[in-house]
Write a protein that holds these residues in place. Structure first.
Motif, PDB file in Angstrom:
ATOM      1  N   VAL A 161       0.814  -1.227   0.000  1.00  0.00           N
ATOM      2  CA  VAL A 161       0.000   0.000   0.000  1.00  0.00           C
ATOM      3  C   VAL A 161       0.846   1.274   0.000  1.00  0.00           C
ATOM      4  O   VAL A 161       0.380   2.340  -0.415  1.00  0.00           O
ATOM      5  CB  VAL A 161      -0.974   0.013   1.204  1.00  0.00           C
ATOM      6  CG1 VAL A 161      -2.010  -1.085   1.046  1.00  0.00           C
ATOM      7  CG2 VAL A 161      -0.251  -0.096   2.531  1.00  0.00           C
ATOM      8  N   ARG A 162       2.072   1.203   0.502  1.00  0.00           N
ATOM      9  CA  ARG A 162       2.970   2.362   0.535  1.00  0.00           C
ATOM     10  C   ARG A 162       4.359   1.933   0.079  1.00  0.00           C
ATOM     11  O   ARG A 162       5.304   1.863   0.862  1.00  0.00           O
ATOM     12  CB  ARG A 162       3.031   2.975   1.946  1.00  0.00           C
ATOM     13  CG  ARG A 162       1.720   3.537   2.470  1.00  0.00           C
ATOM     14  CD  ARG A 162       1.254   4.733   1.649  1.00  0.00           C
ATOM     15  NE  ARG A 162       0.072   5.351   2.241  1.00  0.00           N
ATOM     16  CZ  ARG A 162      -1.179   4.970   2.022  1.00  0.00           C
ATOM     17  NH1 ARG A 162      -1.421   3.946   1.217  1.00  0.00           N
ATOM     18  NH2 ARG A 162      -2.192   5.588   2.600  1.00  0.00           N
ATOM     19  N   PRO A 163       4.512   1.647  -1.224  1.00  0.00           N
ATOM     20  CA  PRO A 163       5.775   1.088  -1.715  1.00  0.00           C
ATOM     21  C   PRO A 163       6.925   2.086  -1.744  1.00  0.00           C
ATOM     22  O   PRO A 163       8.081   1.671  -1.898  1.00  0.00           O
ATOM     23  CB  PRO A 163       5.417   0.617  -3.130  1.00  0.00           C
ATOM     24  CG  PRO A 163       4.267   1.497  -3.532  1.00  0.00           C
ATOM     25  CD  PRO A 163       3.482   1.725  -2.281  1.00  0.00           C
ATOM     26  N   ASP A 164       6.625   3.366  -1.589  1.00  0.00           N
ATOM     27  CA  ASP A 164       7.682   4.378  -1.662  1.00  0.00           C
ATOM     28  C   ASP A 164       8.027   4.948  -0.293  1.00  0.00           C
ATOM     29  O   ASP A 164       8.418   6.114  -0.168  1.00  0.00           O
ATOM     30  CB  ASP A 164       7.252   5.504  -2.605  1.00  0.00           C
ATOM     31  CG  ASP A 164       7.009   5.011  -4.023  1.00  0.00           C
ATOM     32  OD1 ASP A 164       7.789   4.158  -4.491  1.00  0.00           O
ATOM     33  OD2 ASP A 164       6.041   5.465  -4.654  1.00  0.00           O
ATOM     34  N   ALA A 165       7.883   4.143   0.744  1.00  0.00           N
ATOM     35  CA  ALA A 165       8.107   4.627   2.108  1.00  0.00           C
ATOM     36  C   ALA A 165       9.546   5.085   2.314  1.00  0.00           C
ATOM     37  O   ALA A 165      10.493   4.442   1.851  1.00  0.00           O
ATOM     38  CB  ALA A 165       7.760   3.545   3.117  1.00  0.00           C
ATOM     39  N   ALA A 166       9.669   6.198   3.035  1.00  0.00           N
ATOM     40  CA  ALA A 166      10.998   6.726   3.350  1.00  0.00           C
ATOM     41  C   ALA A 166      11.598   6.077   4.581  1.00  0.00           C
ATOM     42  O   ALA A 166      12.817   6.148   4.796  1.00  0.00           O
ATOM     43  CB  ALA A 166      10.916   8.236   3.564  1.00  0.00           C
ATOM     44  N   GLY A 167      10.768   5.447   5.422  1.00  0.00           N
ATOM     45  CA  GLY A 167      11.305   4.861   6.637  1.00  0.00           C
ATOM     46  C   GLY A 167      10.351   3.894   7.300  1.00  0.00           C
ATOM     47  O   GLY A 167       9.132   3.973   7.127  1.00  0.00           O
ATOM     48  N   LEU A 168      10.932   2.944   8.046  1.00  0.00           N
ATOM     49  CA  LEU A 168      10.198   2.037   8.921  1.00  0.00           C
ATOM     50  C   LEU A 168      10.475   2.452  10.353  1.00  0.00           C
ATOM     51  O   LEU A 168      11.620   2.467  10.794  1.00  0.00           O
ATOM     52  CB  LEU A 168      10.645   0.590   8.691  1.00  0.00           C
ATOM     53  CG  LEU A 168      10.179  -0.426   9.745  1.00  0.00           C
ATOM     54  CD1 LEU A 168       8.663  -0.569   9.748  1.00  0.00           C
ATOM     55  CD2 LEU A 168      10.864  -1.792   9.518  1.00  0.00           C
ATOM     56  N   LEU A 169       9.419   2.788  11.108  1.00  0.00           N
ATOM     57  CA  LEU A 169       9.526   3.183  12.504  1.00  0.00           C
ATOM     58  C   LEU A 169       9.025   2.027  13.366  1.00  0.00           C
ATOM     59  O   LEU A 169       7.924   1.508  13.144  1.00  0.00           O
ATOM     60  CB  LEU A 169       8.691   4.431  12.792  1.00  0.00           C
ATOM     61  CG  LEU A 169       9.246   5.800  12.379  1.00  0.00           C
ATOM     62  CD1 LEU A 169       9.612   5.857  10.906  1.00  0.00           C
ATOM     63  CD2 LEU A 169       8.249   6.910  12.724  1.00  0.00           C
ATOM     64  N   ILE A 170       9.832   1.611  14.362  1.00  0.00           N
ATOM     65  CA  ILE A 170       9.453   0.513  15.257  1.00  0.00           C
ATOM     66  C   ILE A 170       9.443   1.046  16.685  1.00  0.00           C
ATOM     67  O   ILE A 170      10.481   1.474  17.200  1.00  0.00           O
ATOM     68  CB  ILE A 170      10.410  -0.683  15.148  1.00  0.00           C
ATOM     69  CG1 ILE A 170      10.605  -1.104  13.686  1.00  0.00           C
ATOM     70  CG2 ILE A 170       9.879  -1.847  15.967  1.00  0.00           C
ATOM     71  CD1 ILE A 170      11.551  -2.288  13.511  1.00  0.00           C
ATOM     72  N   ALA A 171       8.264   0.984  17.329  1.00  0.00           N
ATOM     73  CA  ALA A 171       8.100   1.586  18.650  1.00  0.00           C
ATOM     74  C   ALA A 171       8.356   0.582  19.767  1.00  0.00           C
ATOM     75  O   ALA A 171       7.577   0.454  20.711  1.00  0.00           O
ATOM     76  CB  ALA A 171       6.693   2.173  18.784  1.00  0.00           C
ATOM     77  N   GLY A 172       9.471  -0.148  19.687  1.00  0.00           N
ATOM     78  CA  GLY A 172       9.927  -0.956  20.801  1.00  0.00           C
ATOM     79  C   GLY A 172       9.316  -2.334  20.926  1.00  0.00           C
ATOM     80  O   GLY A 172       8.411  -2.714  20.187  1.00  0.00           O
ATOM     81  N   ASP A 173       9.848  -3.115  21.897  1.00  0.00           N
ATOM     82  CA  ASP A 173       9.503  -4.520  22.111  1.00  0.00           C
ATOM     83  C   ASP A 173       9.633  -5.298  20.804  1.00  0.00           C
ATOM     84  O   ASP A 173       8.718  -6.003  20.362  1.00  0.00           O
ATOM     85  CB  ASP A 173       8.095  -4.664  22.700  1.00  0.00           C
ATOM     86  CG  ASP A 173       8.103  -4.518  24.218  1.00  0.00           C
ATOM     87  OD1 ASP A 173       9.138  -4.116  24.764  1.00  0.00           O
ATOM     88  OD2 ASP A 173       7.055  -4.793  24.841  1.00  0.00           O
TER      89      ASP A 173
END
Length: 436
Positions: A161-173
Motif C-alpha cells: 500500500v505504501r511502496p515508496d516509504a521513506a522509513g520504517l519506525l518501530i516503537a519498541g519490544d
C-alpha cells in the motif's frame, strides 16, 4: 467540561419521564470561509431510546445536523468507539453568513446514561487531499515480541500500500527478551525484506522493556538494541525525505536499568525540548516515537501500572503540551485500534490550547483490553492474536494516519487482510488555526 447526566434526573411535572437538555455555544464568526471544522473531546454512554446530536445554525437560521448517535448506530450501555473519543465535524459555510451557533443535545429516558464533552474548537481545514506522490510515506509497527513471521507478513502488506516509504519506525519490544538468537530472527526478516526490495532506506527504532529481559547486564542488552538501531544512544533524531518534504522523527527511551521503566537523563530531556522548539519554529509537524505511552494519553494509559512508566512523565507531558505540531507514537499496551482513545489530543494547564497528539501504534503480538471503568478495580485480559500497524503520509500541510490490520501470517505466510481500521487527518495546527 460539560456533562449531561440523565442517570441523576428526577421526573419533574410535565417532563413525561424524559431528560432533554441542550448546550448552546456563543456565536462564532465564520464570515469569509468556505469550510470549517468543529472538534471536541467526547465521552458518550449510549442507551435504548437515547439520542445525542450536534447541530449548527448560521445567522439565527434553521439548525443543520452535523452528528447524531442513537440506538441505530451505537452499542447500548457501552460503545468502545465512543469512549474517550475525539469528534471532528467538517461543515460547509454558506456564502455571506457571518456567525455560527452550535448545539449539543442529549435526549434520553430518565435513568439512562450520560454525555461529556470538552476542548471545543472551531478551526480552518486543509484543502482536498493531494496525491500520494506528494507525501512522505512512513511505516510504523511495534511489539513484535517473538513473532518474526507476522513482522515479515506486515512488511509485505505495508509495501503493497505504501511502496515508496521513506522509513520504517518501530516503537519498541522488537524481541521477547533480548537474546542474540532473538535479534538474529529480526535481522533475518530485515535482510529478507531488503533482498526483496521492499525495505525502506531508513529504519528508526525505539527501545522497549522486552529488549532487556534476558540473562545479561543492562549494558549488554542495551548495546544489542543499539547495534540493531544503528545508533550509539537510545535517543536520536532522523530527518526522512519524500514527496511531502522533510519529516523530523525524534526517538526517546530508557537510558538506565529499571526501575523506573523509562529513566531519562537531563541531557536527553533537554535535547528533546530543544529539538521540539527547533521544528516548531519552522512550522513543521514532528513525530516523537517511544515505546511507553505517557500517562493519560492513549488507551490504557490512565491505568495505574501504565500511568507512571516515565520517571519524568509530568515534565515530558508539559513539554509536549507546548507543541501542538508534535505527534507522539507509542506502543506497549497492545490495545485495540477500535477504541475511541486510540488517538487523543492531550492538553496541559498553561500549554498550547491544542496540546499534542498521541497515537497508539498497535502491536504485532497479542491484544489486550480493559474490563471495568473504575481505576481502582480495573482488570486486563488478553483477547486474541493480532498483527497491526500504521501508515503515515506526511504532506506539506497535514499528516494522514491509517491504522491497519495485516492479519496473522498463515502457514504459507500469505494470509492477506490489509484492512484500514482507522483514518485520521491531522492538519498542521501551525498553519491551520482555531477560529475560537
Amino acid at each position: 467540561m460539560a456533562v449531561a447526566d440523565s442517570d441523576e434526573y428526577d421526573d419533574a411535572p410535565g417532563a413525561a419521564g424524559r431528560f432533554d437538555t441542550t448546550l448552546v455555544s456563543s456565536p462564532v464568526r465564520v464570515f469569509g470561509y468556505d469550510e470549517l471544522e468543529l472538534t471536541f473531546d467526547s465521552h458518550l454512554r449510549p442507551w435504548t431510546g437515547q439520542s445525542a446530536t450536534v447541530t449548527v445554525a448560521f445567522d439565527g437560521g434553521e439548525e443543520t445536523t452535523l452528528l447524531r448517535y442513537d440506538s441505530t448506530n451505537t452499542a447500548n450501555d457501552y460503545d468502545a468507539d465512543l469512549a474517550n473519543s475525539t469528534e471532528a465535524l467538517r461543515f460547509a459555510v454558506p456564502s455571506g453568513v457571518r456567525q455560527a451557533v452550535f448545539r449539543w443535545r442529549l435526549d434520553a429516558p430518565r435513568n439512562s446514561w450520560y454525555w461529556a464533552i470538552d476542548s471545543v474548537a472551531v478551526r480552518t481545514t486543509a484543502t482536498a487531499t493531494p496525491s500520494l506522490d506528494d507525501a512522505t510515506q512512513l511505516w510504523v509497527v511495534s511489539d513484535i515480541q517473538g513473532h518474526p513471521r507476522d513482522f515479515a507478513h506486515g512488511l509485505r502488506d505495508l509495501d503493497a500500500v505504501r511502496p515508496d516509504a521513506a522509513g520504517l519506525l518501530i516503537a519498541g519490544d522488537i524481541v521477547p527478551t533480548g537474546t542474540t538468537a532473538e535479534w538474529r530472527q529480526i535481522d533475518d526478516v530485515v535482510a529478507g525484506a531488503t533482498s526483496a526490495g521492499i525495505m525502506p532506506d531508513q529504519l528508526v527504532a525505539a527501545i522497549g522493556n522486552h529488549e532487556s529481559y534476558a540473562a545479561a547486564s543492562w549494558e549488554t542488552l542495551r548495546d544489542r538494541f543499539l547495534d540493531f538501531a544503528g545508533r550509539d544512544k537510545v535517543y536520536g533524531e532522523y530527518v526522512l525525505s519524500g514527496g511531502g518534504g522533510e519529516v523530523p522523527v525524534l526517538v526517546i527511551g530508557q537510558e538506565f536499568p529499571r526501575p523506573p521503566e523509562v529513566g531519562m537523563s537531563d541531557e536527553q530531556v533537554a535535547w528533546l525540548d530543544e529539538r521540539l522548539d527547533y521544528w516548531t519554529e519552522r512550522k513543521k509537524q514532528v513525530l516523537v516515537i517511544a515505546h511507553f505511552p505517557l500517562g493519560d494519553t492513549v488507551s490504557a494509559s490512565w491505568i495505574p501500572w501504565y500511568h507512571e512508566s516515565y520517571d519524568r512523565n509530568d515534565e515530558l507531558t508539559a513539554m509536549l503540551g507546548d507543541h501542538p505540531n508534535a505527534i507522539f507514537l507509542s506502543g506497549h499496551t497492545h490495545y485495540p485500534f477500535e477504541l475511541g482513545d486510540w488517538a487523543v489530543r492531550r492538553r496541559v494547564p498553561g500549554g498550547h490550547p491544542d496540546g499534542f497528539l498521541a497515537i497508539n501504534t498497535g502491536a504485532m503480538h497479542i491484544e489486550w483490553d480493559a474490563r471495568g471503568e473504575s481505576t481502582s478495580s480495573i482488570t486486563e485480559v488478553t483477547t486474541r492474536d493480532i498483527n497491526r500497524g500504521l501508515t503515515i503520509d506526511v504532506y506539506a500541510d497535514r499528516v494522514i494516519i491509517e491504522a491497519r490490520d495485516f492479519g496473522l501470517a498463515g502457514p504459507s505466510g500469505d494470509n492477506e487482510v490489509n484492512e484500514v481500521l482507522r483514518h485520521l487527518e491531522v492538519a498542521n495546527p501551525l498553519l491551520h488555526g482555531r477560529r475560537r
